[in-house]
Design an enzyme around this catalytic site. Structure first.
Site, PDB file in Angstrom:
ATOM      1  N   ASP A  66       0.819  -1.212   0.000  1.00 12.02           N
ATOM      2  CA  ASP A  66       0.000   0.000   0.000  1.00 12.02           C
ATOM      3  C   ASP A  66       0.852   1.261   0.000  1.00 12.02           C
ATOM      4  O   ASP A  66       0.478   2.277  -0.593  1.00 12.02           O
ATOM      5  CB  ASP A  66      -0.931   0.003   1.215  1.00 12.02           C
ATOM      6  CG  ASP A  66      -2.085  -0.980   1.062  1.00 12.02           C
ATOM      7  OD1 ASP A  66      -2.244  -1.542  -0.043  1.00 12.02           O
ATOM      8  OD2 ASP A  66      -2.826  -1.178   2.041  1.00 12.02           O
ATOM      9  N   HIS A  71       2.475   6.288  -2.668  1.00 15.12           N
ATOM     10  CA  HIS A  71       3.541   7.110  -3.256  1.00 15.12           C
ATOM     11  C   HIS A  71       3.255   7.389  -4.730  1.00 15.12           C
ATOM     12  O   HIS A  71       3.313   8.536  -5.186  1.00 15.12           O
ATOM     13  CB  HIS A  71       4.882   6.389  -3.102  1.00 15.12           C
ATOM     14  CG  HIS A  71       5.987   6.976  -3.917  1.00 15.12           C
ATOM     15  ND1 HIS A  71       6.551   8.212  -3.637  1.00 15.12           N
ATOM     16  CD2 HIS A  71       6.639   6.514  -5.030  1.00 15.12           C
ATOM     17  CE1 HIS A  71       7.491   8.480  -4.526  1.00 15.12           C
ATOM     18  NE2 HIS A  71       7.557   7.469  -5.382  1.00 15.12           N
ATOM     19  N   ASN A 135      -5.627   7.906   1.487  1.00 16.82           N
ATOM     20  CA  ASN A 135      -6.022   7.152   2.678  1.00 16.82           C
ATOM     21  C   ASN A 135      -6.480   8.045   3.823  1.00 16.82           C
ATOM     22  O   ASN A 135      -7.635   8.030   4.198  1.00 16.82           O
ATOM     23  CB  ASN A 135      -4.874   6.256   3.150  1.00 16.82           C
ATOM     24  CG  ASN A 135      -4.979   4.844   2.616  1.00 16.82           C
ATOM     25  OD1 ASN A 135      -5.832   4.547   1.786  1.00 16.82           O
ATOM     26  ND2 ASN A 135      -4.108   3.968   3.085  1.00 16.82           N
ATOM     27  N   GLU A 136      -5.541   8.820   4.391  1.00 17.56           N
ATOM     28  CA  GLU A 136      -5.920   9.555   5.584  1.00 17.56           C
ATOM     29  C   GLU A 136      -4.945  10.665   5.948  1.00 17.56           C
ATOM     30  O   GLU A 136      -3.791  10.670   5.521  1.00 17.56           O
ATOM     31  CB  GLU A 136      -6.052   8.614   6.781  1.00 17.56           C
ATOM     32  CG  GLU A 136      -4.755   8.159   7.432  1.00 17.56           C
ATOM     33  CD  GLU A 136      -4.071   7.016   6.742  1.00 17.56           C
ATOM     34  OE1 GLU A 136      -2.959   7.256   6.214  1.00 17.56           O
ATOM     35  OE2 GLU A 136      -4.597   5.897   6.723  1.00 17.56           O
ATOM     36  N   LYS A 146       1.816  12.777  25.961  1.00 18.01           N
ATOM     37  CA  LYS A 146       0.942  13.949  26.003  1.00 18.01           C
ATOM     38  C   LYS A 146      -0.257  13.720  25.084  1.00 18.01           C
ATOM     39  O   LYS A 146      -0.193  12.961  24.123  1.00 18.01           O
ATOM     40  CB  LYS A 146       1.700  15.208  25.562  1.00 18.01           C
ATOM     41  CG  LYS A 146       2.887  15.568  26.450  1.00 18.01           C
ATOM     42  CD  LYS A 146       2.434  16.017  27.830  1.00 18.01           C
ATOM     43  CE  LYS A 146       3.627  16.468  28.667  1.00 18.01           C
ATOM     44  NZ  LYS A 146       3.207  16.883  30.026  1.00 18.01           N
ATOM     45  N   THR A 176      -9.740   0.907   5.904  1.00 19.25           N
ATOM     46  CA  THR A 176      -9.173  -0.404   6.223  1.00 19.25           C
ATOM     47  C   THR A 176      -7.710  -0.296   6.654  1.00 19.25           C
ATOM     48  O   THR A 176      -7.036  -1.318   6.806  1.00 19.25           O
ATOM     49  CB  THR A 176      -9.269  -1.347   5.011  1.00 19.25           C
ATOM     50  OG1 THR A 176      -8.719  -0.704   3.858  1.00 19.25           O
ATOM     51  CG2 THR A 176     -10.718  -1.724   4.735  1.00 19.25           C
ATOM     52  N   ALA A 177      -7.225   0.932   6.866  1.00 21.00           N
ATOM     53  CA  ALA A 177      -5.836   1.138   7.261  1.00 21.00           C
ATOM     54  C   ALA A 177      -5.779   1.522   8.748  1.00 21.00           C
ATOM     55  O   ALA A 177      -6.396   0.879   9.588  1.00 21.00           O
ATOM     56  CB  ALA A 177      -5.204   2.198   6.356  1.00 21.00           C
ATOM     57  N   ALA A 179      -7.192   3.802  10.349  1.00 20.08           N
ATOM     58  CA  ALA A 179      -8.525   4.112  10.877  1.00 20.08           C
ATOM     59  C   ALA A 179      -9.195   2.875  11.467  1.00 20.08           C
ATOM     60  O   ALA A 179      -9.841   2.942  12.522  1.00 20.08           O
ATOM     61  CB  ALA A 179      -9.397   4.710   9.774  1.00 20.08           C
TER      62      ALA A 179
END
Length: 275
Positions: A66, A71, A135-136, A146, A176-177, A179
């Site tokens: 992935d 990339h 993806n995210e 922290k 599906t990653a 997350a």
């Protein structure tokens, strides 16, 4: 048909597969473009070397996991070039073909026996610069042990004030990653939505939320003296601090993938077993 190849170059098995694919394409009189990073490993094909930013193939074969797909997609999606992804990674939720099936799939590709799947991407505004993610976006603290204090708004309506280890804003492809590992739902890539997932929230009523993709999502950082990192598709890192603001919206550039069959749920279930 002109076919490009982008590959991970840190794995000998991937390089060997690349060499086999290239020979197969030449035998079938296919014009080939090879990423310049790949031809450093296969110098005998240097005449076919092209910088990834200048690729202009009809379809690009992406050999890797992935991360390799993410990339490649940064450069290919603005040109609407579809990717056929060949899994040489670990699980590979974005990949379509396993190495043992490559020649059957190449035969189908050259016979035009496939369809193109379009996937949503998000544009992210950080420090006055726009970036695109497939993806995210992940927001996390840069200070160990922290937490982050964040205000999340959707179309200018405050959704939540989050105290957590971090926050993920994902596309359906990214569901599906990271997350999913953070407790978010698996979302069918045909759903036009973004998913907001807190990472280990302090408040129990802070839950994942699915919002329309055409919303404007705004994240604001609330506590002085705290610093964090914004990670885009695991590739680009940007620092942020107090009163920093990040905006996300649906991208005009979709990602495009070569598919041979509609089997999203079967594929996910099989890969979850392997993973």
């Amino acid at each position: 048909m002109r076919i490009g190849i982008i590959s991970r170059t840190d794995k000998e098995e991937a390089i060997e597969l690349d060499d086999t694919i290239i020979k197969y394409l030449f035998e079938n009189n296919i014009e080939v473009e090879l990423d310049s990073q790949l031809t450093k490993k296969l110098p005998q094909y240097s005449e076919n070397s092209v910088d990834i930013t200048k690729m202009n193939a009809d379809i690009v074969l992406c050999v890797g996991g992935d991360g390799t797909v993410l990339h490649a997609q940064r450069y290919l999606s603005p040109k609407k070039i579809p990717i056929l992804s060949i899994n040489m990674g670990t699980v590979g939720f974005l990949t379509e073909v396993d190495p043992e099936d490559i020649f059957e799939c190449l035969d189908k590709l050259l016979s035009y026996d496939f369809f193109i799947e379009e996937r949503l991407q998000l544009d992210v505004l950080i420090d006055s610069q726009w970036h695109t993610v497939l993806n995210e976006l992940v927001l996390m603290t840069s200070q160990p042990a922290k937490m982050l204090d964040l205000r999340v708004s959707v179309d200018e309506e405050i959704v939540d004030e989050v105290r957590a280890d971090g926050l993920i804003i994902s596309t359906p492809s990214g569901s599906t990653a990271y997350a999913m590992s953070a407790g978010g739902p698996i979302v069918d890539p045909r759903v036009d939505a973004a998913i907001i997932i807190p990472i280990c929230p302090f408040k129990l009523n802070t839950r994942p939320k699915i919002v329309p993709a055409d919303s404007i999502i705004t994240v604001k950082f609330l506590k002085e003296g705290k610093k964090g990192v914004a990670v885009l598709d695991g590739i680009v890192n940007k620092e942020f601090d107090y009163l920093g603001e990040i905006k996300l919206k649906k991208s005009e550039n979709s990602a495009y993938f070569v598919r041979f069959k509609k089997n999203f749920y079967n594929s996910v279930n099989n890969k979850l077993i392997v993973g």
